[in-house]
Scaffold this active site. Structure first.
Site, mmCIF file in Angstrom:
data_model
loop_
_atom_site.group_PDB
_atom_site.id
_atom_site.type_symbol
_atom_site.label_atom_id
_atom_site.label_comp_id
_atom_site.label_asym_id
_atom_site.label_seq_id
_atom_site.Cartn_x
_atom_site.Cartn_y
_atom_site.Cartn_z
ATOM 1 N N ASP A 1 64.499 13.033 6.229
ATOM 2 C CA ASP A 1 63.905 13.890 5.198
ATOM 3 C C ASP A 1 64.674 13.895 3.882
ATOM 4 O OD1 ASP A 1 66.083 15.576 5.739
ATOM 5 O OD2 ASP A 1 64.863 17.377 5.479
ATOM 6 N N GLU A 2 65.508 12.889 3.645
ATOM 7 C CA GLU A 2 66.160 12.877 2.336
ATOM 8 C C GLU A 2 66.258 11.473 1.757
ATOM 9 O OE1 GLU A 2 70.344 14.037 2.329
ATOM 10 O OE2 GLU A 2 70.383 13.728 4.487
ATOM 11 N N ASP B 1 65.225 16.423 -0.790
ATOM 12 C CA ASP B 1 65.437 16.815 0.613
ATOM 13 C C ASP B 1 64.355 17.820 1.007
ATOM 14 O OD1 ASP B 1 68.375 17.361 2.569
ATOM 15 O OD2 ASP B 1 66.411 18.207 2.988
HETATM 16 P P1 TTP Z 1 68.073 18.879 7.446
HETATM 17 O O1 TTP Z 1 67.570 18.350 6.139
HETATM 18 O O2 TTP Z 1 69.533 18.976 7.643
HETATM 19 O O3 TTP Z 1 67.489 20.320 7.705
HETATM 20 P P2 TTP Z 1 66.065 20.920 7.371
HETATM 21 O O4 TTP Z 1 65.226 19.976 6.591
HETATM 22 O O5 TTP Z 1 65.444 21.408 8.622
HETATM 23 O O6 TTP Z 1 66.427 22.186 6.498
HETATM 24 P P3 TTP Z 1 66.927 22.247 4.990
HETATM 25 O O7 TTP Z 1 67.021 20.836 4.471
HETATM 26 O O8 TTP Z 1 65.899 23.069 4.277
HETATM 27 O O9 TTP Z 1 68.232 22.935 5.056
HETATM 28 O O10 TTP Z 1 67.516 17.998 8.620
HETATM 29 C C1 TTP Z 1 66.211 17.411 8.616
HETATM 30 C C2 TTP Z 1 65.588 17.506 9.996
HETATM 31 O O11 TTP Z 1 66.433 16.851 10.943
HETATM 32 C C3 TTP Z 1 65.396 18.895 10.496
HETATM 33 O O12 TTP Z 1 64.165 19.475 10.068
HETATM 34 C C4 TTP Z 1 65.456 18.718 11.970
HETATM 35 C C5 TTP Z 1 66.363 17.533 12.190
HETATM 36 N N1 TTP Z 1 67.692 17.989 12.630
HETATM 37 C C6 TTP Z 1 67.958 18.051 13.995
HETATM 38 O O13 TTP Z 1 67.105 17.691 14.813
HETATM 39 N N2 TTP Z 1 69.170 18.509 14.406
HETATM 40 C C7 TTP Z 1 70.148 18.927 13.537
HETATM 41 O O14 TTP Z 1 71.216 19.355 13.946
HETATM 42 C C8 TTP Z 1 69.854 18.858 12.108
HETATM 43 C C9 TTP Z 1 70.887 19.321 11.114
HETATM 44 C C10 TTP Z 1 68.630 18.394 11.730
HETATM 45 MG MG MG Z 2 66.020 18.999 4.857
#
Ligand code: TTP
Ligand code: MG
Length: 411
Positions: free
Chosen positions: A132-133, A23
């Site tokens: 992103d995962e 992730d």
């Molecule tokens: P996440 O993987 O949930 O968040 P992140 O990568 O920003 O942070 P981390 O994994 O380090 O906790 O989500 C991936 C992307 O999806 C995030 O960069 C932006 C987008 N996203 C949104 O647009 N709205 C949201 O509510 C969430 C949770 C994510």
């Molecule tokens: Mg993330």
């Protein structure tokens, strides 16, 4: 979680599986740092509605520096701006400020594709589950005592080639791998060996479980259930009474039971292999040798998957990060390892003498035996003409960056 996963006698999970969950850390913000390295270490907020005159936007994500100020995904942007006012170019003041950037999906997709490409390069079994995962099943490739260094290599590769930090969890199943990748963010790596699953999960707060948000957490907390261990101790019936079917899923998740297989989605669009030189090299013999090895590996991989290809391409990265791609289209789908080698070496010729940091070989425009029988049949006709003529279709690196070396994904 499938409700019956792991029920005794229904599904057994193999302790031998080695599943990775990868992730990206603060993904959109990290992408902004790729094109604007001066944002490293700064509180970066990506979202909509912060520009003068616009209203009603939310935060998409915030860098970990901005999270310290209580800023996070889905928060109204106005609230974020109260906590960290947008930095002005002209009047730096004593108060902390944040750097705000608008959402640029195209750029994030491009980076996500590049991450997926690396993951598909290291494993044949990759399931991308969001921008992103992704999950990887590496059971066939490595054993448990190699798991940590395998994961470190992936982290280094994504950081080195793309400038993006990721967190990785390694565990015997998907749900524990996901919890593990989240456990030490950012830039985390948590390996949970099969024997350690119960000890790893027991002390975690219940919101570490997938699907437990603030509402469920407070409902459970009110009943004295604060950790995963507490949750397991209550037993299945009480959890089902409280949460319905979801209670059953949580009960299994809390015990680290999850037999879902990692199923790659669709057929890949391309198959590639690439390899870096420690220090950049200009020695064409060395580079040609590397290309031969990569060509063989890619052709082998295509054959294993039963795929034929209509395009053969190479990627050459000149220091520091200048990516150039070249490709040739073939008149019909083929499975010819020698041709992959010949075309790759041929395409390399224009780079002879250049300093090279990394090279890659890919085959694309893939046809798989099932689901596209017609194209395969037409290939069978053409196969009699043994010697294939192919024409060169050199496209400039810049044009190709978006299209060539696209993710091995059918998403
Ligand atoms: P996440 O993987 O949930 O968040 P992140 O990568 O920003 O942070 P981390 O994994 O380090 O906790 O989500 C991936 C992307 O999806 C995030 O960069 C932006 C987008 N996203 C949104 O647009 N709205 C949201 O509510 C969430 C949770 C994510
Ligand atoms: Mg993330």
């Amino acid at each position: 979680m499938p409700s019956h996963a792991g029920l005794p006698g229904v599904a057994t999970q193999s302790a031998d599986r080695i599943i990775l969950h990868v992730d990206n850390d603060c993904f959109y913000a990290a992408c902004e740092r790729v094109r604007e390295p001066s944002l490293e270490g700064e509180p970066v907020i990506v979202g909509m509605g912060f520009q003068p005159g616009s209203t009603g936007g939310v935060v998409a994500t915030a860098s970990y520096e901005a999270r310290e100020y209580g800023i996070g995904s889905a928060q109204p942007i106005t609230e974020a701006m109260e906590r960290l006012p947008p930095r002005s170019q002209t009047e730096p003041g004593p108060e902390p400020t944040g750097v705000y950037r608008p959402v640029d999906m195209q750029f994030y997709e491009q980076n996500a594709t590049a991450v997926h490409e690396i993951l598909s390069d290291v494993s044949d079994t990759v399931r991308r589950v969001s921008i992103d995962e992704a999950y990887l099943d590496c059971s066939e490739q490595i054993d448990w005592n190699e798991a940590e260094s395998f994961a470190i290599d992936i982290k280094y590769r994504i950081a080195d080639e793309l400038g993006l930090p990721v967190s990785v969890g390694v565990a015997p199943n998907m749900s524990v791998a996901k919890i593990a990748s989240d456990h030490d963010k950012p830039d985390g790596l948590v390996v949970v060996h099969p024997k350690e699953v119960a000890d790893f999960l027991a002390p975690l707060p219940i919101d570490a479980l997938h699907g437990v948000g603030p509402k469920t957490a407070s409902l459970l907390n009110e009943r004295g259930i604060e950790t995963v261990e507490h949750l397991v101790a209550r037993g299945q019936e009480e959890l089902i009474d409280l949460l319905g079917e979801r209670g059953r899923d949580l009960f299994y998740q809390a015990q680290g039971i999850d037999s879902r297989p990692v199923t790659p989605r669709g057929d890949p669009k391309s198959l590639s292999r690439e390899s870096s030189f420690g220090d950049p090299v200009a020695d064409s013999d060395l580079i040609r040798e590397k290309l031969r090895t990569l060509a063989e590996a890619v052709a082998e991989r295509a054959r294993r998957k039963g795929a034929t290809y209509r395009t053969i391409g190479i990627k050459v990265v000149e220091p520091p990060f200048e990516v150039q791609t070249r490709e040739e289209s073939l008149p019909g789908p083929i499975d010819e390892p020698e041709l992959v080698e010949t075309v790759s070496l041929d395409l390399y010729e224009e780079f002879r003498g250049k300093n090279v940091r990394k090279v890659g070989v890919k085959v694309a425009n893939l046809t798989f035996p099932e689901g596209d029988q017609r194209r395969l049949d037409s290939w069978d006709d053409g196969r009699n003409s043994r010697e294939l003529q192919y024409h060169r279709e050199n496209v400039s690196g810049a044009q190709l960056r978006l299209t060539a070396f696209e993710a091995d994904s059918g998403d």
